[in-house]
Design a protein around this motif. Structure first.
Motif, PDB file in Angstrom:
ATOM      1  N   ASP A 107     -18.462  22.355  -5.548  1.00 39.22           N
ATOM      2  CA  ASP A 107     -19.656  21.762  -5.018  1.00 39.22           C
ATOM      3  C   ASP A 107     -20.003  19.760  -5.266  1.00 39.22           C
ATOM      4  O   ASP A 107     -20.820  19.978  -5.578  1.00 39.22           O
ATOM      5  N   VAL A 108     -18.498  19.181  -5.063  1.00 39.42           N
ATOM      6  CA  VAL A 108     -18.051  18.012  -5.288  1.00 39.42           C
ATOM      7  C   VAL A 108     -17.546  17.749  -3.427  1.00 39.42           C
ATOM      8  O   VAL A 108     -17.060  18.137  -2.658  1.00 39.42           O
ATOM      9  N   GLU A 109     -18.255  16.714  -2.680  1.00 35.34           N
ATOM     10  CA  GLU A 109     -17.277  16.201  -1.743  1.00 35.34           C
ATOM     11  C   GLU A 109     -15.903  15.892  -1.400  1.00 35.34           C
ATOM     12  O   GLU A 109     -15.277  14.413  -2.339  1.00 35.34           O
ATOM     13  N   ARG A 110     -15.052  16.651  -1.316  1.00 37.22           N
ATOM     14  CA  ARG A 110     -14.125  16.338  -1.253  1.00 37.22           C
ATOM     15  C   ARG A 110     -13.172  15.831  -0.348  1.00 37.22           C
ATOM     16  O   ARG A 110     -13.594  15.492   0.915  1.00 37.22           O
ATOM     17  N   GLN A 111     -11.567  15.112  -0.677  1.00 36.80           N
ATOM     18  CA  GLN A 111     -11.155  14.043   0.092  1.00 36.80           C
ATOM     19  C   GLN A 111      -9.813  14.837   1.187  1.00 36.80           C
ATOM     20  O   GLN A 111      -9.305  14.942  -0.094  1.00 36.80           O
ATOM     21  N   GLU A 112      -9.643  14.374   1.936  1.00 38.60           N
ATOM     22  CA  GLU A 112      -8.431  15.288   2.369  1.00 38.60           C
ATOM     23  C   GLU A 112      -7.265  14.539   2.609  1.00 38.60           C
ATOM     24  O   GLU A 112      -7.323  12.746   2.996  1.00 38.60           O
ATOM     25  N   THR A 113      -6.041  14.931   2.106  1.00 40.50           N
ATOM     26  CA  THR A 113      -4.939  13.922   2.107  1.00 40.50           C
ATOM     27  C   THR A 113      -4.459  13.028   3.109  1.00 40.50           C
ATOM     28  O   THR A 113      -4.765  13.953   3.925  1.00 40.50           O
ATOM     29  N   PRO A 114      -3.674  11.987   2.705  1.00 37.91           N
ATOM     30  CA  PRO A 114      -3.106  11.405   3.854  1.00 37.91           C
ATOM     31  C   PRO A 114      -2.080  12.054   4.768  1.00 37.91           C
ATOM     32  O   PRO A 114      -1.103  12.455   3.773  1.00 37.91           O
ATOM     33  N   GLU A 115      -1.962  11.974   5.826  1.00 37.82           N
ATOM     34  CA  GLU A 115      -0.492  12.721   6.457  1.00 37.82           C
ATOM     35  C   GLU A 115       0.656  11.203   5.835  1.00 37.82           C
ATOM     36  O   GLU A 115      -0.019  10.040   5.827  1.00 37.82           O
ATOM     37  N   TRP A 116       1.728  12.014   5.577  1.00 37.55           N
ATOM     38  CA  TRP A 116       2.507  11.044   5.013  1.00 37.55           C
ATOM     39  C   TRP A 116       3.497  10.082   6.019  1.00 37.55           C
ATOM     40  O   TRP A 116       4.173  11.159   7.198  1.00 37.55           O
ATOM     41  N   LEU A 117       3.462   8.900   6.553  1.00 35.57           N
ATOM     42  CA  LEU A 117       4.052   7.996   7.738  1.00 35.57           C
ATOM     43  C   LEU A 117       5.261   7.526   7.451  1.00 35.57           C
ATOM     44  O   LEU A 117       6.051   7.991   6.202  1.00 35.57           O
ATOM     45  N   ASP A 118       5.359   7.532   8.859  1.00 34.59           N
ATOM     46  CA  ASP A 118       7.160   7.287   8.285  1.00 34.59           C
ATOM     47  C   ASP A 118       7.388   5.909   8.733  1.00 34.59           C
ATOM     48  O   ASP A 118       6.286   5.020   9.647  1.00 34.59           O
ATOM     49  N   GLN A 133       6.347  -0.520   3.513  1.00 32.65           N
ATOM     50  CA  GLN A 133       4.755  -0.787   4.351  1.00 32.65           C
ATOM     51  C   GLN A 133       4.385  -1.543   3.327  1.00 32.65           C
ATOM     52  O   GLN A 133       3.403  -2.596   3.845  1.00 32.65           O
ATOM     53  N   LYS A 134       4.438  -2.035   2.217  1.00 29.00           N
ATOM     54  CA  LYS A 134       3.803  -3.471   1.635  1.00 29.00           C
ATOM     55  C   LYS A 134       4.973  -4.677   1.245  1.00 29.00           C
ATOM     56  O   LYS A 134       3.800  -5.861   1.781  1.00 29.00           O
ATOM     57  N   LEU A 162      16.381  -0.175  -0.278  1.00 31.64           N
ATOM     58  CA  LEU A 162      15.529   1.004  -1.932  1.00 31.64           C
ATOM     59  C   LEU A 162      14.770   3.309  -1.097  1.00 31.64           C
ATOM     60  O   LEU A 162      15.092   3.233   0.393  1.00 31.64           O
ATOM     61  N   ARG A 163      15.484   3.316  -1.995  1.00 37.50           N
ATOM     62  CA  ARG A 163      14.583   4.901  -1.722  1.00 37.50           C
ATOM     63  C   ARG A 163      13.380   4.149  -1.487  1.00 37.50           C
ATOM     64  O   ARG A 163      12.329   3.779  -1.968  1.00 37.50           O
ATOM     65  N   GLN A 164      12.274   5.638  -0.218  1.00 37.30           N
ATOM     66  CA  GLN A 164      11.496   5.875  -0.338  1.00 37.30           C
ATOM     67  C   GLN A 164      10.748   6.768  -0.809  1.00 37.30           C
ATOM     68  O   GLN A 164      10.664   7.564  -1.376  1.00 37.30           O
ATOM     69  N   HIS A 165       9.019   5.949  -1.131  1.00 30.13           N
ATOM     70  CA  HIS A 165       8.144   7.040  -1.778  1.00 30.13           C
ATOM     71  C   HIS A 165       7.151   6.845  -0.623  1.00 30.13           C
ATOM     72  O   HIS A 165       6.887   6.345  -0.025  1.00 30.13           O
ATOM     73  N   HIS A 166       5.888   7.503  -1.109  1.00 36.72           N
ATOM     74  CA  HIS A 166       4.879   7.705  -0.671  1.00 36.72           C
ATOM     75  C   HIS A 166       3.350   7.755  -1.320  1.00 36.72           C
ATOM     76  O   HIS A 166       3.072   8.469  -2.802  1.00 36.72           O
ATOM     77  N   CYS A 167       2.458   7.118  -1.053  1.00 32.88           N
ATOM     78  CA  CYS A 167       1.431   6.814  -2.479  1.00 32.88           C
ATOM     79  C   CYS A 167       0.401   8.076  -1.347  1.00 32.88           C
ATOM     80  O   CYS A 167       0.370   8.273  -0.880  1.00 32.88           O
ATOM     81  N   ARG A 168      -0.047   9.414  -2.867  1.00 26.95           N
ATOM     82  CA  ARG A 168      -0.934   9.982  -2.420  1.00 26.95           C
ATOM     83  C   ARG A 168      -2.207   9.348  -2.003  1.00 26.95           C
ATOM     84  O   ARG A 168      -2.886  10.661  -1.664  1.00 26.95           O
ATOM     85  N   CYS A 190      -2.927   7.168   0.120  1.00 28.17           N
ATOM     86  CA  CYS A 190      -3.168   6.121   1.767  1.00 28.17           C
ATOM     87  C   CYS A 190      -1.978   6.711   2.623  1.00 28.17           C
ATOM     88  O   CYS A 190      -1.973   6.339   4.017  1.00 28.17           O
ATOM     89  N   GLY A 191      -0.817   7.568   2.019  1.00 27.92           N
ATOM     90  CA  GLY A 191       0.041   7.879   2.705  1.00 27.92           C
ATOM     91  C   GLY A 191       0.831   7.020   3.349  1.00 27.92           C
ATOM     92  O   GLY A 191       2.347   7.158   3.834  1.00 27.92           O
ATOM     93  N   LYS A 192       1.048   5.651   2.882  1.00 26.17           N
ATOM     94  CA  LYS A 192       2.690   4.520   3.608  1.00 26.17           C
ATOM     95  C   LYS A 192       3.699   4.488   2.672  1.00 26.17           C
ATOM     96  O   LYS A 192       3.462   5.459   1.271  1.00 26.17           O
ATOM     97  N   ALA A 193       4.533   4.522   3.193  1.00 25.90           N
ATOM     98  CA  ALA A 193       5.966   4.556   2.873  1.00 25.90           C
ATOM     99  C   ALA A 193       6.146   3.352   1.913  1.00 25.90           C
ATOM    100  O   ALA A 193       5.624   2.416   2.572  1.00 25.90           O
ATOM    101  N   VAL A 194       6.546   3.991   0.489  1.00 21.63           N
ATOM    102  CA  VAL A 194       6.959   2.380  -0.352  1.00 21.63           C
ATOM    103  C   VAL A 194       8.007   2.394  -1.163  1.00 21.63           C
ATOM    104  O   VAL A 194       8.257   3.911  -1.289  1.00 21.63           O
ATOM    105  N   CYS A 195       8.412   1.468  -1.887  1.00 20.69           N
ATOM    106  CA  CYS A 195       9.188   1.672  -2.791  1.00 20.69           C
ATOM    107  C   CYS A 195       8.920   1.713  -3.854  1.00 20.69           C
ATOM    108  O   CYS A 195       7.738   1.931  -4.085  1.00 20.69           O
ATOM    109  N   GLY A 196       9.820   2.253  -4.566  1.00 14.10           N
ATOM    110  CA  GLY A 196       9.713   2.231  -6.161  1.00 14.10           C
ATOM    111  C   GLY A 196       8.730   1.247  -6.760  1.00 14.10           C
ATOM    112  O   GLY A 196       8.401   1.270  -7.553  1.00 14.10           O
ATOM    113  N   LYS A 197       9.157  -0.105  -6.413  1.00 18.58           N
ATOM    114  CA  LYS A 197       8.824  -1.828  -7.246  1.00 18.58           C
ATOM    115  C   LYS A 197       6.927  -1.724  -6.607  1.00 18.58           C
ATOM    116  O   LYS A 197       6.397  -2.270  -7.736  1.00 18.58           O
TER     117      LYS A 197
END
Length: 400
Positions: free
Chosen positions: A272-283, A288-289, A309-315, A317-324
């Motif tokens: 009973d709360v307004e939930r948000q859709e998870t973003p798609e992971w960007l390539d 991207q930071k 560097l190894r690629q990760h994704h922010c849960r 915004c979905g952006k592809a980011v490094c570990g740092k």
């Protein structure tokens, strides 16, 4: 002026009422008998049992019936007292239980599948028995004649099965992770659509006909809420289990989803709360930071003289980011992440304490749950497990 005291939140903390023991093998499915202090169970030990609570406070079988093959699933209709039982050999047997639940009479049996029956639904309005099997088939039969009305071959063995009476749509979830929607007529069916969001097989489905929302649980430990009737195509992910989700139940009057898993967890989700859709992971070939190259981007590594560097994704915004650039973790309950997940540093700073407020409660059942049944009229939850035990819980809201 003094601030008005805020009302305390209501939670559903399960309180163990009773344990039903005595099965020799796994209890594959069980149900609470409405208006009775009783439980119906089917087990891998080939038995169908009706357990009634005695004066001693313990549950003892009023019916003990042996079937010719292990009992894999069941469907019980309280109005007609019709009990449909699926067997390991592909047979569906239908019984009528007496009013005092001391006798069961065989009505008919029919060979619905070529191998183990996985799920059964009895639809009183149509007099249909819907079923799925390990033979990768969905079938439906007339419950009056036992005649097979039709079938559909799924892409894999199907575990999840739900039906919408109003539209005659059936939802079938299978081991490939796909959910298939079919439109049923009296003796034919047509494919409406299929959708896939899980990385593992679908293990359970739950349908809310009022909000027209379908929930799917999976071996990938996640639940997805599919908005079928409103914002079509919207899929919202719920992460709250550490092992595969085994069974789902929905409390319509409180808009709470109950999920149970192989981790022994009972999770009660506030829907009973307004939930948000998870973003798609960007390539991207670089962060991207900070624009540092990822390890497969040989050209940029050579040009900048830097190791990839190894690629990760922010849960969030979905952006592809490094570990740092994604060294922080946070829960994001409105996106379904009740546990802490990786987020980029800028998103971590933007998440408020209010946004981190949990939208689910977690409880340990202390057994590996294979099936759950919820009785909304009494607020009772039944869990059956691989430990051969059935547990009854009181889920009545209490002030926390």
């Amino acid at each position: 002026m003094a601030a008005e005291p805020q009302p305390k939140a209501l939670t559903r903390k399960p309180v163990l009422l009773n344990k039903v023991e005595g099965s020799q093998e796994v209890v594959n499915m069980a149900a609470i008998v409405p208006k009775e202090d009783g439980v119906i169970s089917v087990s891998e030990d080939r038995t169908v049992r009706v357990w009634l609570k005695r004066d001693s406070g313990q549950y003892w079988p009023s019916i003990y019936h042996a079937m010719p093959s292990p009992c894999s699933c069941m469907s019980f209709n309280p109005e007609t007292r019709r009990l449909s039982i699926g067997l390991d050999n592909g047979t569906i047997s239908e019984f009528i239980l007496s009013e005092d639940y001391n006798k069961m009479t065989l009505v008919k049996s029919y060979q619905a599948h070529q191998s183990r029956v996985i799920m059964i639904l009895f639809v009183l309005e149509m007099e249909w028995v819907l079923s799925t099997g390990q033979d990768k088939h969905f079938t439906w039969h007339c419950s009056e004649s036992g005649q097979r009305l039709g079938g559909y071959r799924t892409s894999a063995g199907a575990c999840g099965l739900q039906f919408d009476v109003e539209t005659r749509h059936v939802f079938v979830g299978d081991h490939s992770g796909q959910v298939t929607i079919l439109k049923l007529e009296q003796e034919s069916c047509s494919l409406v659509t299929t959708f896939k969001g899980h990385t593992g097989g679908v293990t359970a489905l739950c349908w809310d006909p009022i909000q027209r929302v379908l929930f799917s649980g999976s071996s990938d430990h996640s639940i997805i809420m599919w908005d079928i009737g409103g914002r079509k195509g919207t899929a919202i992910e719920l992460q709250g289990h550490n092992d595969k989700v085994q069974s789902l139940s929905y409390a319509h009057h409180t808009r709470q989803l109950i999920s149970c898993g192989a981790d022994g967890g009972i999770v009660v989700w506030n829907m009973d709360v307004e939930r948000q859709e998870t973003p798609e992971w960007l390539d991207s070939d670089s962060c991207q930071k900070c624009d540092q190259p990822f390890f497969w981007n040989f050209k940029q590594m050579w040009d900048s003289k830097k190791i990839g560097l190894r690629q990760h994704h922010c849960r969030k915004c979905g952006k592809a980011v490094c570990g740092k650039c994604s060294s922080k973790r946070s829960s994001i309950p409105l996106m379904g992440f009740e546990f802490e997940v990786r987020v980029c540093d800028s998103c971590h700073e933007s998440i408020t304490d209010e946004e981190r407020a949990p939208t689910a409660t977690f409880h340990d059942s202390k057994h590996n749950i294979v099936h759950v049944h919820f009785d909304a009229t009494r607020g009772w939850l039944l869990t059956s497990g691989t430990d051969k035990v059935i547990k009854l819980w009181d889920m009545t809201p209490v002030v926390s």
